[in-house]
Design an enzyme around this catalytic site. Sequence first.
Site, short mmCIF file in Angstrom:
data_model
loop_
_atom_site.label_atom_id
_atom_site.label_comp_id
_atom_site.label_asym_id
_atom_site.label_seq_id
_atom_site.Cartn_x
_atom_site.Cartn_y
_atom_site.Cartn_z
CD GLU A 59 -2.63 1.18 2.66
OE1 GLU A 59 -3.59 1.96 2.73
OE2 GLU A 59 -2.35 0.35 3.56
CE LYS A 146 -7.46 1.91 3.04
NZ LYS A 146 -6.28 2.26 3.86
CB CYS A 180 -5.12 -1.27 4.35
SG CYS A 180 -4.32 -1.21 5.99
#
Length: 340
Positions: A59, A146, A180
């Site tokens: 990430e 995200k 994540c």
Amino acid sequence: MSTFENTTPFNGVASSTIVRATIVQASTVYNDTPATLAKAKKYIVEAANNGSKLVVFPEAFIGGYPRGFRFGLAVGVFNEEGRDEFRKYHASAIHVPGPEVEKLAELAGKNNVYLVMGAIEKDGYTLYCTALFFSPQGQFLGKHRKLMPTTLERCIWGQGDGSTIPVYDTPIGKLGAAICWENRMPLYRTALYAKGIELYCAPTADGSKEWQSSMLHIAIEGGCFVLSACQFCQRKDFPDHPDYLFTDLDDNKEHDAIVSQGGSVIISPMGQVLAGPNFESEGLITADLDLGEVARAKLYFDVVGHYSKPDVLSLTVNEHPKKPVTFVSKVEKAEDESNK
């Protein structure tokens, strides 16, 4: 640098069902995107020379995960130093598409790999935590933004929408990503499963031991290979700043103190750990993935197939882009009215 492998020697000939995959566990070069790209190149070349066809980065590798940064944020407080810090962070982010994306596409093509790269994307002055996808033909395939940043991330990153949740049907398997703590969102995971994901990439900043449990669960739940990539960082990797707060592991302020401990890992659809986790150093984590394992895993459990209950449970995914402003020209309006 350490290399964690569960592979057979590469002889230049691979089975059509075997894919060698590599996770790069390394730190961003903060406030220096060209140097970060040069570091990425080194690892991509090394992975490709070892026969890997898929290379996955953590990430926010390009642009940096701002662990411990505060940006002067507090309720009702407006901080000039924090604004200056954000200006530097914004400068390290990249446009998508843009010259850095072209460079990454070139690297993927020259090294004949599928590449999944974590990056901080700037769209105007809003930043997004994004996963970028590239083909061995040197093409930029697309991106995933995200959907929901975690805690203070929401103050510096925008939220993605349903228009960027791709799963690419490639010769090495169906490829997608969850970033994540999106991996803790069961409905988002279900959307990826419904798209047939087989190579489930999980770029993350979570280096905790507990994270391993989530990755193991997802591999078994989804009947897919999970490739979790996390940065390994020390304090010396970050810019000096008196307001940084690094308390994830301990209060050690020495330059060699570990700030992000990595834990990158590759897990099979049967729940077998194929390579990693590495909590020790930067390096490559590599494994040979037998795609036949996907079918074997789904004999008893297919979460969006024979083990689903659509008469009781269902999910609707809105894939339309959410734009704050839409312009309709006067000409288009006139044409619309004439067609009524």
